[in-house]
Design an enzyme around this catalytic site. Sequence first.
Site, mmCIF file in Angstrom:
data_model
loop_
_atom_site.group_PDB
_atom_site.id
_atom_site.type_symbol
_atom_site.label_atom_id
_atom_site.label_comp_id
_atom_site.label_asym_id
_atom_site.label_seq_id
_atom_site.Cartn_x
_atom_site.Cartn_y
_atom_site.Cartn_z
ATOM 1 N N HIS A 148 0.835 -1.210 0.000
ATOM 2 C CA HIS A 148 0.000 0.000 0.000
ATOM 3 C C HIS A 148 0.865 1.253 0.000
ATOM 4 C CE1 HIS A 148 -3.248 -2.759 1.115
ATOM 5 N NE2 HIS A 148 -4.077 -1.802 0.737
ATOM 6 N N LYS B 9 -0.810 5.006 4.488
ATOM 7 C CA LYS B 9 -1.738 4.093 5.161
ATOM 8 C C LYS B 9 -1.306 3.905 6.611
ATOM 9 C CE LYS B 9 -3.945 -0.447 4.710
ATOM 10 N NZ LYS B 9 -5.301 0.074 4.943
HETATM 11 P P1 NAP Z 1 -7.138 9.920 4.501
HETATM 12 O O1 NAP Z 1 -6.811 10.604 3.214
HETATM 13 O O2 NAP Z 1 -6.240 10.132 5.689
HETATM 14 O O3 NAP Z 1 -8.641 10.353 4.865
HETATM 15 C C1 NAP Z 1 -9.246 10.157 6.106
HETATM 16 C C2 NAP Z 1 -9.860 11.508 6.515
HETATM 17 O O4 NAP Z 1 -10.697 11.315 7.661
HETATM 18 C C3 NAP Z 1 -8.764 12.520 6.912
HETATM 19 O O5 NAP Z 1 -9.055 13.796 6.420
HETATM 20 C C4 NAP Z 1 -8.852 12.433 8.438
HETATM 21 O O6 NAP Z 1 -8.349 13.571 9.107
HETATM 22 C C5 NAP Z 1 -10.359 12.319 8.619
HETATM 23 N N1 NAP Z 1 -10.753 11.957 9.967
HETATM 24 C C6 NAP Z 1 -10.013 11.378 10.956
HETATM 25 N N2 NAP Z 1 -10.758 11.221 12.068
HETATM 26 C C7 NAP Z 1 -11.987 11.700 11.771
HETATM 27 C C8 NAP Z 1 -13.201 11.855 12.516
HETATM 28 N N3 NAP Z 1 -13.288 11.485 13.787
HETATM 29 N N4 NAP Z 1 -14.262 12.392 11.891
HETATM 30 C C9 NAP Z 1 -14.193 12.801 10.627
HETATM 31 N N5 NAP Z 1 -13.078 12.723 9.870
HETATM 32 C C10 NAP Z 1 -11.987 12.167 10.440
HETATM 33 O O7 NAP Z 1 -7.246 8.337 4.325
HETATM 34 P P2 NAP Z 1 -7.769 7.520 3.041
HETATM 35 O O8 NAP Z 1 -6.618 7.091 2.216
HETATM 36 O O9 NAP Z 1 -8.889 8.277 2.410
HETATM 37 O O10 NAP Z 1 -8.312 6.206 3.751
HETATM 38 C C11 NAP Z 1 -9.380 6.282 4.681
HETATM 39 C C12 NAP Z 1 -9.686 4.877 5.185
HETATM 40 O O11 NAP Z 1 -10.232 4.091 4.123
HETATM 41 C C13 NAP Z 1 -8.463 4.096 5.693
HETATM 42 O O12 NAP Z 1 -8.832 3.348 6.834
HETATM 43 C C14 NAP Z 1 -8.143 3.167 4.533
HETATM 44 O O13 NAP Z 1 -7.457 1.998 4.948
HETATM 45 C C15 NAP Z 1 -9.538 2.861 4.052
HETATM 46 N N6 NAP Z 1 -9.652 2.352 2.684
HETATM 47 C C16 NAP Z 1 -10.605 1.427 2.478
HETATM 48 C C17 NAP Z 1 -10.845 0.960 1.211
HETATM 49 C C18 NAP Z 1 -11.957 -0.044 1.010
HETATM 50 O O14 NAP Z 1 -12.190 -0.460 -0.136
HETATM 51 N N7 NAP Z 1 -12.671 -0.441 2.060
HETATM 52 C C19 NAP Z 1 -10.095 1.427 0.141
HETATM 53 C C20 NAP Z 1 -9.103 2.388 0.372
HETATM 54 C C21 NAP Z 1 -8.907 2.877 1.658
HETATM 55 P P3 NAP Z 1 -6.884 13.425 9.828
HETATM 56 O O15 NAP Z 1 -5.890 13.466 8.729
HETATM 57 O O16 NAP Z 1 -6.865 14.595 10.753
HETATM 58 O O17 NAP Z 1 -6.851 12.102 10.591
#
Ligand code: NAP
Length: 268
Positions: A155, A159
């Site tokens: 990844h 992550k």
């Molecule tokens: P990201 O760019 O860091 O986005 C997450 C966002 O949520 C950030 O802006 C973060 O802020 C915010 N956040 C943190 N705590 C929060 C809260 N309590 N309330 C509201 N917003 C909050 O991460 P990403 O790459 O988009 O990935 C997000 C998640 O999806 C990860 O767990 C990843 O493993 C997962 N994912 C899942 C799939 C799937 O198919 N299921 C695919 C890809 C990714 P901060 O930076 O301040 O923490």
Amino acid sequence: MEIISVAVNGAYGRMGREVCRAILQEESTELVGAFDLHGLGQNLGDVLGKPGLEITIKELTREVLEKIKPAVLVDFTTPMAVIQNIEIALQCGVRPVVGTTGITHIDLLNITQWVEKSGLSAVIAPNFALGAVLMMKFASMAVRYFPQVEIIELHHDKKIDAPSGTALKTAEMIASERLKDPPEKDDLLKLPGARGALQDKIHIHSIRLNGLVAHQEVIFGGPGQTLTIRHDSFDRSSFMPGVILAVKKVPKLKGLVYGLENLIEFLA
Ligand code: NAP
């Protein structure tokens, strides 16, 4: 046509932005709210480069969610925040669709109870890409013939959690179909961690590098041969059809559905 109102939590993040775009593009869904801890007070339309879209990014609280009252809350935030987000959604009568990874077995047991108590439904999927779901399914089929197996997941370097939710789910699916465990062997480790993490007696190796998105190989070994099943998400658009499917299906479901494979009839 019934329109499903959707709010996105983590809307300022990488996945959240993509989800917002997909919800806006889909005919049968309406984007009614955007939550995040970043970009508070900003207009989502400016963040996404979509003139005319007026949704202010807010912090998720019971009061705000009750006011907006979407049918579905999509959550792509962090392992530290997601459990509380699910609890808030259910308390407000909103159905969660969760892609955030890092949710443990114990968390899942608690969430199952909350969902049942609420009389609502929820979807949690560690991977919303159809190809990844097929990879997991094929791997759980192959283990019947090749009990020796290891997982390598790769990844992007931002992550937070390791191993990935997909790798853990793959190990769980493989273990449930494995007819016999491979013989136990004590490795002489010259460096701790050299054999990766162990889940359900399956070694999982996690690689984090800039330039990657989400990739996984499941390698099976047998006398004189190996079988490799590999999936690559090169772009976050790969997850969007799965997310939209879950949003459309969740209002008709009962209880907690864990894993996209349980929403795709031909795979179930
Ligand atoms: P990201 O760019 O860091 O986005 C997450 C966002 O949520 C950030 O802006 C973060 O802020 C915010 N956040 C943190 N705590 C929060 C809260 N309590 N309330 C509201 N917003 C909050 O991460 P990403 O790459 O988009 O990935 C997000 C998640 O999806 C990860 O767990 C990843 O493993 C997962 N994912 C899942 C799939 C799937 O198919 N299921 C695919 C890809 C990714 P901060 O930076 O301040 O923490």
